[in-house]
Design a protein around this motif. Structure first.
Motif, PDB file in Angstrom:
ATOM      1  N   ARG A   1      32.501  63.825  32.606  1.00 47.43           N
ATOM      2  CA  ARG A   1      31.947  63.489  33.917  1.00 47.43           C
ATOM      3  C   ARG A   1      32.894  63.850  35.058  1.00 47.43           C
ATOM      4  O   ARG A   1      32.482  63.878  36.224  1.00 47.43           O
ATOM      5  CB  ARG A   1      31.591  62.002  33.994  1.00 47.43           C
ATOM      6  N   GLU A   2      34.136  64.118  34.744  1.00 48.82           N
ATOM      7  CA  GLU A   2      35.094  64.493  35.790  1.00 48.82           C
ATOM      8  C   GLU A   2      34.890  65.936  36.250  1.00 48.82           C
ATOM      9  O   GLU A   2      35.389  66.328  37.307  1.00 48.82           O
ATOM     10  CB  GLU A   2      36.534  64.316  35.277  1.00 48.82           C
ATOM     11  N   ASN A   3      34.173  66.718  35.464  1.00 49.09           N
ATOM     12  CA  ASN A   3      33.934  68.121  35.786  1.00 49.09           C
ATOM     13  C   ASN A   3      32.547  68.255  36.421  1.00 49.09           C
ATOM     14  O   ASN A   3      31.535  68.061  35.744  1.00 49.09           O
ATOM     15  CB  ASN A   3      34.012  68.964  34.510  1.00 49.09           C
ATOM     16  N   PRO A   4      32.469  68.588  37.720  1.00 48.66           N
ATOM     17  CA  PRO A   4      31.150  68.704  38.362  1.00 48.66           C
ATOM     18  C   PRO A   4      30.232  69.700  37.669  1.00 48.66           C
ATOM     19  O   PRO A   4      29.011  69.536  37.691  1.00 48.66           O
ATOM     20  CB  PRO A   4      31.498  69.172  39.780  1.00 48.66           C
ATOM     21  N   GLY A   5      30.810  70.742  37.042  1.00 48.16           N
ATOM     22  CA  GLY A   5      29.988  71.735  36.366  1.00 48.16           C
ATOM     23  C   GLY A   5      29.872  71.524  34.880  1.00 48.16           C
ATOM     24  O   GLY A   5      29.421  72.416  34.165  1.00 48.16           O
ATOM     25  N   GLY A   6      30.272  70.351  34.406  1.00 45.53           N
ATOM     26  CA  GLY A   6      30.246  70.079  32.974  1.00 45.53           C
ATOM     27  C   GLY A   6      29.100  69.176  32.557  1.00 45.53           C
ATOM     28  O   GLY A   6      28.305  68.720  33.376  1.00 45.53           O
ATOM     29  N   LYS A   7      29.036  68.924  31.252  1.00 41.55           N
ATOM     30  CA  LYS A   7      28.068  67.969  30.719  1.00 41.55           C
ATOM     31  C   LYS A   7      28.493  66.558  31.119  1.00 41.55           C
ATOM     32  O   LYS A   7      29.664  66.200  31.022  1.00 41.55           O
ATOM     33  CB  LYS A   7      28.008  68.067  29.192  1.00 41.55           C
ATOM     34  N   HIS A   8      27.522  65.751  31.567  1.00 39.39           N
ATOM     35  CA  HIS A   8      27.843  64.386  31.978  1.00 39.39           C
ATOM     36  C   HIS A   8      27.257  63.335  31.048  1.00 39.39           C
ATOM     37  O   HIS A   8      27.567  62.163  31.184  1.00 39.39           O
ATOM     38  CB  HIS A   8      27.370  64.141  33.413  1.00 39.39           C
ATOM     39  N   GLY A   9      26.382  63.731  30.147  1.00 41.36           N
ATOM     40  CA  GLY A   9      25.918  62.798  29.134  1.00 41.36           C
ATOM     41  C   GLY A   9      24.546  62.198  29.344  1.00 41.36           C
ATOM     42  O   GLY A   9      24.076  61.422  28.510  1.00 41.36           O
ATOM     43  N   GLY A  10      23.893  62.524  30.458  1.00 43.20           N
ATOM     44  CA  GLY A  10      22.516  62.055  30.625  1.00 43.20           C
ATOM     45  C   GLY A  10      21.623  62.639  29.544  1.00 43.20           C
ATOM     46  O   GLY A  10      21.918  63.686  28.976  1.00 43.20           O
ATOM     47  N   ASP A  11      20.517  61.947  29.243  1.00 40.71           N
ATOM     48  CA  ASP A  11      19.676  62.381  28.130  1.00 40.71           C
ATOM     49  C   ASP A  11      18.247  61.908  28.304  1.00 40.71           C
ATOM     50  O   ASP A  11      17.900  61.216  29.275  1.00 40.71           O
ATOM     51  CB  ASP A  11      20.259  61.880  26.801  1.00 40.71           C
ATOM     52  N   ILE A  12      17.408  62.294  27.355  1.00 40.23           N
ATOM     53  CA  ILE A  12      15.987  61.936  27.416  1.00 40.23           C
ATOM     54  C   ILE A  12      15.795  60.433  27.273  1.00 40.23           C
ATOM     55  O   ILE A  12      14.919  59.839  27.929  1.00 40.23           O
ATOM     56  CB  ILE A  12      15.205  62.706  26.328  1.00 40.23           C
ATOM     57  N   GLN A  13      16.608  59.792  26.447  1.00 42.26           N
ATOM     58  CA  GLN A  13      16.498  58.333  26.313  1.00 42.26           C
ATOM     59  C   GLN A  13      16.758  57.657  27.652  1.00 42.26           C
ATOM     60  O   GLN A  13      16.119  56.652  27.997  1.00 42.26           O
ATOM     61  CB  GLN A  13      17.491  57.816  25.269  1.00 42.26           C
ATOM     62  N   GLY A  14      17.682  58.209  28.427  1.00 46.66           N
ATOM     63  CA  GLY A  14      17.944  57.658  29.746  1.00 46.66           C
ATOM     64  C   GLY A  14      16.739  57.744  30.661  1.00 46.66           C
ATOM     65  O   GLY A  14      16.494  56.845  31.475  1.00 46.66           O
ATOM     66  N   VAL A  15      15.965  58.820  30.549  1.00 46.37           N
ATOM     67  CA  VAL A  15      14.742  58.947  31.342  1.00 46.37           C
ATOM     68  C   VAL A  15      13.711  57.918  30.868  1.00 46.37           C
ATOM     69  O   VAL A  15      13.072  57.233  31.682  1.00 46.37           O
ATOM     70  CB  VAL A  15      14.170  60.361  31.249  1.00 46.37           C
ATOM     71  N   ILE A  16      13.550  57.808  29.549  1.00 43.01           N
ATOM     72  CA  ILE A  16      12.602  56.833  28.993  1.00 43.01           C
ATOM     73  C   ILE A  16      12.937  55.426  29.475  1.00 43.01           C
ATOM     74  O   ILE A  16      12.051  54.652  29.857  1.00 43.01           O
ATOM     75  CB  ILE A  16      12.613  56.892  27.456  1.00 43.01           C
ATOM     76  N   ASP A  17      14.225  55.105  29.489  1.00 38.93           N
ATOM     77  CA  ASP A  17      14.646  53.751  29.872  1.00 38.93           C
ATOM     78  C   ASP A  17      14.293  53.410  31.306  1.00 38.93           C
ATOM     79  O   ASP A  17      14.233  52.217  31.660  1.00 38.93           O
ATOM     80  CB  ASP A  17      16.167  53.603  29.685  1.00 38.93           C
TER      81      ASP A  17
END
Length: 605
Positions: free
Chosen positions: A151-167
């Motif tokens: 998450r410290e890298n603006p152009g990197g993977k931050h870990g959001g996912d489909i489960q997060g959308v469902i929630d």
């Protein structure tokens, strides 16, 4: 000897010396009862091409077997009898006296799976799953995936996912959203910048860091349960450089090859330009987006069939309601029109919107559907285009020194379109500076821009975070910042109300009022549009249906204005009663109306 294997995505023979060695088949499975009964089955495995293929099935017939110069591929065109029952078809591959037999699964196509038609009554919410909410931290780093979460890298993977959308579907429902559009969720197994989803390395599998095919299907089901529609983002123009094809191309012309790296000129107007040079045209449609995005050659019929089938597969498998097609003017335009036609043949009423990033209406109109086109006139057949001219006009109108005349003028050009009410309209997106930043963080101008977006013709799209005044700009990784509250221990949590600022709450309240009102407005959903030439930076327009009328008045001045309503007698008359949606107040129309500085009135009659 014979090995029988249940076929999903990869197939590994049970005995190492068994031949042929089949490693991959696509699509993962297919459907009985399609309008077009023949489909392409791509088989990938070492030296598979010269195998003898035998199908012993009364309901499945081998129409064609196509091989290429690459002996590791076979393309089988199979015809399925509509009366065949669900179940696997046995396909055997024989070579050197040895046979491998696979079971390829066939399912019944649902005759009509209640596609929720997308219309001007809807509002799309565009979100980037990696930046919205981390619902399952255990999927942030998956073995075999090259890029890890940071998450410290603006152009990197931050870990959001489909489960997060469902929630957080409840949040979207309460906000007043009707349609959810996720940026691409298919596998993007790239070394870097894999978070955005536009470098697909596997068309048939959801990126495991976002979830799984089954979880995506659950997301669609749960969205539908809440009355939300779902749009899938697809890309036919290019793939990621780590796609398995790039290690072993099915044919030499599967991608556009150049003596050295050649980038597209990003000039979509070349495609419609009657005077374009061959040099410019070729560079536009055959040039690569970037070095890590090989440009696919849709002139290749085998690839064209493959791509078309990916969309049909996801529609039937996941029951999505629409597709947003990325970079629409860049692929082969004839193949893209054929794709639209095939989808509409299988799924009448299905929504498709093309990303047509062109700066003026005349260029945009080339890509809009033309129901009565001549044989010589190109017809994209697209139900909807991305209306960039409207976006730019709204942005310009409410900048310092801007004028609402820009909105009037762009709307006055609608005569060149077949159905502008089906256009996707927006004030920003995931590739542009956010509207709050564009308007110098001026909340009053922000409200004017969103009022126009949500009440004029078209299908509005809102970028995640617009409702809470996110103002990212510049670098893509920055403007696509994380949604506050999507991660454990976030200091601000929009979902729970923790540390939400007064301005964010005010914006949320403003957005909820308009969004939830417009869901039930017949004038917005099906009404006509009438507008008046702006005078003194006041823009007046009417939306009217048989049983409903809405009038919108925009005061783009920093001072109070008194408006004489006699000029607008076609739309309002003295004594009429209306409710003002934002304030909730009722009023009776008089001969004049006083407008506060930078005020938008939405009058529902």
């Amino acid at each position: 000897m014979k090995n029988i294997l249940l076929l999903t995505a990869f197939i590994f023979p049970l005995v190492l010396f068994s031949q042929p060695d089949i490693k991959k088949t696509e699509p993962l499975h297919w459907f009985i009862g399609m309008e077009e009964p023949t489909f392409q089955l791509m088989i990938y495995g070492k030296d598979i091409a010269d195998s003898k293929v035998i199908i012993k099935d009364d309901g499945v017939f081998l129409k064609r077997k196509i091989t290429t110069a690459n002996e590791n591929y076979i393309f089988l065109y199979l015809e399925i009898n509509n009366n065949r029952k669900e179940g696997p078809v046995n396909i055997s591959f024989s070579k050197n006296g040895k046979t491998t037999e696979i079971e390829y699964q066939l399912y019944k196509k649902e005759k009509h799976h209640n596609i929720n038609q997308i219309s001007p009554s809807d509002v799309m919410y565009l979100l980037m799953p990696d930046r919205f909410a981390d619902g399952d931290p255990e999927t942030n780093n998956i073995e075999g995936y090259l890029e890890k979460s940071n998450r410290e890298n603006p152009g990197g993977k931050h870990g959001g996912d489909i489960q997060g959308v469902i929630d957080h579907l409840d949040y979207l429902e309460e906000l007043g959203i009707t349609t959810v559009w996720l940026n691409p969720v298919q596998e993007n197994n790239m070394e870097s910048y894999s978070y955005h989803g536009y470098s697909i390395t596997d068309y048939y599998h959801i990126d495991k860091r976002l979830g799984s095919n089954n979880l995506y299907k659950q997301f669609v089901e749960k969205s539908h349960e809440k009355g939300l529609k779902v749009i899938m983002d697809l890309i036919f123009n290019h793939i990621g450089s780590n796609h398995y094809w790039m290690k072993d191309l099915p044919t030499e012309n599967w991608i556009h090859q150049w003596p050295e790296f050649t980038q597209t000129n990003y000039t979509g107007s070349v495609v419609s330009d009657p005077y374009a040079s061959n040099y410019d045209y070729k560079k536009m449609v055959n040039g690569w987006f970037v070095k890590t995005m090989p440009d696919l050659n849709q002139d290749n019929e085998l690839l064209a069939d493959y791509l078309i089938q990916t969309s049909l597969w996801w529609i039937e498998y996941a029951k999505i309601d629409g597709i947003r097609m990325d970079t629409y003017p860049y692929p082969d335009k004839v193949m893209m029109a054929n794709w639209v036609e095939r989808v509409k043949k299988e799924y009448p009423g299905f929504f498709i919107v093309g990303e047509t990033w062109l700066n003026n209406a005349s260029f945009e109109s080339y890509w809009s559907r033309k129901p009565n086109s001549s044989d010589s006139e190109y017809n994209s057949k697209l139900p909807s285009i991305s209306d960039f001219p409207v976006c730019f006009a709204i942005q310009e109108a409410f900048k310092p020194e801007g004028s609402v005349y820009s909105i009037y003028e762009v709307m006055a050009k609608d005569f060149i379109y077949t159905d502008p009410f089906m256009h996707k309209i927006f004030v920003d997106n995931h590739d542009m500076d956010r509207i709050f930043h564009v308007l110098d963080n001026d909340f009053e101008k922000f409200k004017l821009s969103l009022t126009v977006l949500l009440t004029t013709r078209g299908i509005p799209q809102i970028l995640y975070g617009t409702e809470i005044l996110m103002d990212g700009h510049g670098d893509h990784g920055v403007l696509r910042e994380d949604f506050p509250g999507g991660w454990k221990n976030d200091k601000v949590n929009i979902f729970t109300g923790k540390n939400v600022s007064d301005s964010q709450n005010e914006s949320l309240d403003f957005m909820k009022k308009i969004l939830n009102w417009r869901k039930n407005s017949e004038a917005i959903a099906r009404g006509s549009l009438k507008h008046y030439i702006p005078e003194n930076e006041i823009y007046f327009y009417e939306r009217r249906s048989d049983n409903d009328k809405v009038v919108v008045i925009i005061n783009n001045n920093d001072s109070e204005q008194t408006l004489d309503l006699s000029r607008f007698s076609e739309s309002v008359k003295e004594g009429e009663k209306a409710k003002e949606i934002i304030s909730g107040q009722s009023l009776i129309v008089e001969d004049k109306i006083t407008l506060n500085p930078n005020q938008a009135l939405i009058l529902d009659f």
